[in-house]
Design a protein around this motif. Structure first.
Motif, short mmCIF file in Angstrom:
data_model
loop_
_atom_site.label_atom_id
_atom_site.label_comp_id
_atom_site.label_asym_id
_atom_site.label_seq_id
_atom_site.Cartn_x
_atom_site.Cartn_y
_atom_site.Cartn_z
N TRP A 202 34.21 0.03 34.26
CA TRP A 202 34.04 1.00 33.17
C TRP A 202 32.58 1.36 32.95
O TRP A 202 31.68 0.56 33.23
CB TRP A 202 34.55 0.38 31.86
N ALA B 102 42.79 -7.28 31.78
CA ALA B 102 41.40 -7.02 31.39
C ALA B 102 40.60 -8.27 31.74
O ALA B 102 40.83 -9.34 31.15
CB ALA B 102 41.33 -6.74 29.90
N ASP C 133 44.58 -9.61 26.11
CA ASP C 133 44.81 -8.65 27.20
C ASP C 133 44.30 -9.18 28.53
O ASP C 133 44.47 -8.55 29.56
CB ASP C 133 44.22 -7.26 26.87
N MET D 257 36.56 -0.91 23.29
CA MET D 257 37.52 -0.01 23.89
C MET D 257 38.39 0.58 22.78
O MET D 257 38.57 -0.05 21.73
CB MET D 257 38.46 -0.76 24.85
N HIS E 289 50.06 -7.80 31.94
CA HIS E 289 51.09 -7.29 31.04
C HIS E 289 51.23 -5.77 31.17
O HIS E 289 50.35 -5.08 31.68
CB HIS E 289 50.76 -7.63 29.58
N ARG F 242 31.88 -5.46 24.26
CA ARG F 242 32.73 -4.48 24.98
C ARG F 242 33.65 -3.85 23.95
O ARG F 242 34.39 -4.57 23.28
CB ARG F 242 33.54 -5.22 26.05
N LEU G 193 43.13 4.71 27.58
CA LEU G 193 42.08 3.80 27.09
C LEU G 193 40.72 4.38 27.42
O LEU G 193 40.48 4.81 28.55
CB LEU G 193 42.25 2.45 27.78
N TRP H 237 47.42 5.15 32.11
CA TRP H 237 48.37 4.46 32.99
C TRP H 237 49.80 4.58 32.49
O TRP H 237 50.06 4.75 31.30
CB TRP H 237 47.99 3.01 33.19
N HIS I 224 48.64 -4.54 33.82
CA HIS I 224 47.17 -4.57 33.89
C HIS I 224 46.62 -5.86 33.32
O HIS I 224 47.32 -6.60 32.61
CB HIS I 224 46.56 -3.34 33.20
N THR J 129 38.93 -3.68 34.43
CA THR J 129 40.38 -3.83 34.24
C THR J 129 41.06 -3.66 35.60
O THR J 129 40.68 -2.76 36.37
CB THR J 129 40.92 -2.79 33.24
N ARG K 140 42.29 2.67 22.38
CA ARG K 140 43.47 3.08 23.14
C ARG K 140 44.40 3.90 22.26
O ARG K 140 44.57 3.58 21.08
CB ARG K 140 44.20 1.81 23.60
N ASP L 271 52.03 -2.70 28.25
CA ASP L 271 51.82 -2.67 26.81
C ASP L 271 53.13 -2.66 26.02
O ASP L 271 54.08 -1.96 26.37
CB ASP L 271 50.99 -1.44 26.42
N LEU M 20 39.94 -2.33 20.67
CA LEU M 20 39.81 -3.61 21.37
C LEU M 20 38.32 -3.91 21.40
O LEU M 20 37.59 -3.37 22.22
CB LEU M 20 40.38 -3.51 22.79
C1 SIN Z 1 44.89 -3.19 27.19
O1 SIN Z 1 45.49 -4.21 27.53
O2 SIN Z 1 45.49 -2.20 26.81
C2 SIN Z 1 43.39 -3.14 27.26
C3 SIN Z 1 42.86 -3.38 28.61
C4 SIN Z 1 41.35 -3.54 28.59
O3 SIN Z 1 40.78 -3.87 27.54
O4 SIN Z 1 40.74 -3.35 29.63
#
Ligand code: SIN
Length: 291
Positions: A247, A264, A108, A274, A112, A272, A127, A255, A262, A139, A276, A114, A94
């Motif tokens: 973060w 974001a 995101d 990320m 939602h 940024r 993540l 999670w 969650h 997040t 996962r 996942d 991400l």
């Molecule tokens: C996600 O939706 O899995 C990512 C959440 C994020 O980027 O903080």
């Protein structure tokens, strides 16, 4: 308060758990996730995950191989149909590059759980942050069990036997040819899930519709379905069911997708990054199918 979850025979702590909010979320410390987990530690983390629903860790500078190994300790890993790293297909990147002073729009950046577009949606996600924006990009996680439990009895009765359609149409915008879009549609046709899911491990009832993948409620007129979904999406947004995580590079969130949603927060303007890994789950079952 620091909770010591389990102790080995000799009294050595496995790890420490500090709850962060009454509804969900705990910070886990005293553990090095880059090392292979022994069975006892893995089972204790799994128990903590079921209890706190989202676990947070700091300063875990895992390689991609270690990240994959950590996820694989909890089950088989998914390969995302749209986003995956060529050399590490189990890793979903991400990556948001810099934006000239504007807030971004992200898929995101909506509530939602996942991959509920899958027939067997993700059980859990791990993540890690690789690059932090200078400010923002938190997040927020919500407890979807509490969201269900605090509905009024009439709404609970109404939704307990309902099902809803989920699909991956949000991802079509990221595919550059009609051929790829058609491939996604045919690989992941709309799927029907219960609106209220029984958590397969805890037996709790979970509100299982989300604003990214859920399209409509089966058997209701479009306007009625929209009104009910809006009411249920709003329920997840209540701050008393939430924990917010800021973060840093090397921070991890782990999670339970079957009990949480969650968001974001898209309030940052610089890079940024990320990554996962996501653990495959099972087919959701609603209360009406339970004996
Ligand atoms: C996600 O939706 O899995 C990512 C959440 C994020 O980027 O903080």
């Amino acid at each position: 308060m620091t909770v010591q979850l389990l102790e080995r025979d000799a009294g050595t702590e496995l790890f420490d758990v500090t709850p962060l909010q009454p509804s969900l979320g705990a910070l886990v410390s005293g553990i090095d996730l880059s090392r292979p987990l022994d069975g006892l530690t893995r089972d204790a983390l799994r128990a903590a995950l079921l209890h706190y629903r989202v676990l947070f860790f700091r300063d875990q500078n895992l390689t991609r191989e270690q990240h994959i190994a950590l996820g694989a300790a909890f089950g088989e890993l998914e390969v995302h149909p749209v986003f995956s790293l060529p050399d590490y297909p189990e890793i979903l990147p991400l990556i948001s590059q810099e934006l000239a002073g504007k807030y971004r729009q992200t898929s995101d950046g909506n509530w939602h759980a996942d991959t509920t577009f899958r027939a067997e949606p993700s059980a859990a996600s791990i993540l890690i942050q690789r690059v932090s924006p200078s400010l923002g990009g938190d997040t927020v996680f919500a407890n979807a069990v509490a969201a269900y439990e605090t509905l009024d009895d009439e709404t609970k009765e109404r939704i307990d036997g309902l099902t809803a359609i989920h699909d991956p149409q949000i991802f079509l915008q990221f595919l550059d040819t009609e051929e790829k879009r058609e491939a996604l549609r045919s690989q992941y046709p709309p799927v029907e899930h219960p609106v209220v899911r029984i958590h397969p491990e805890t037996g709790e009832k979970v509100l299982y519709v989300n604003s990214v993948f859920t399209r409509r409620i089966v058997g209701l007129e479009e306007s009625e379905s929209r009104a009910l979904l809006t009411r249920l999406f709003d329920q997840v947004k209540r701050p008393e069911f939430q924990v917010r995580w800021s973060w840093k590079p090397g921070s991890i969130a782990f999670w339970d997708n079957r009990a949480t949603q969650h968001y974001a927060v898209p309030d940052y303007t610089d890079a940024r990054h990320m990554e996962r890994v996501t653990i495959i789950g099972d087919r959701p079952v609603g209360p009406s199918l339970k004996s």
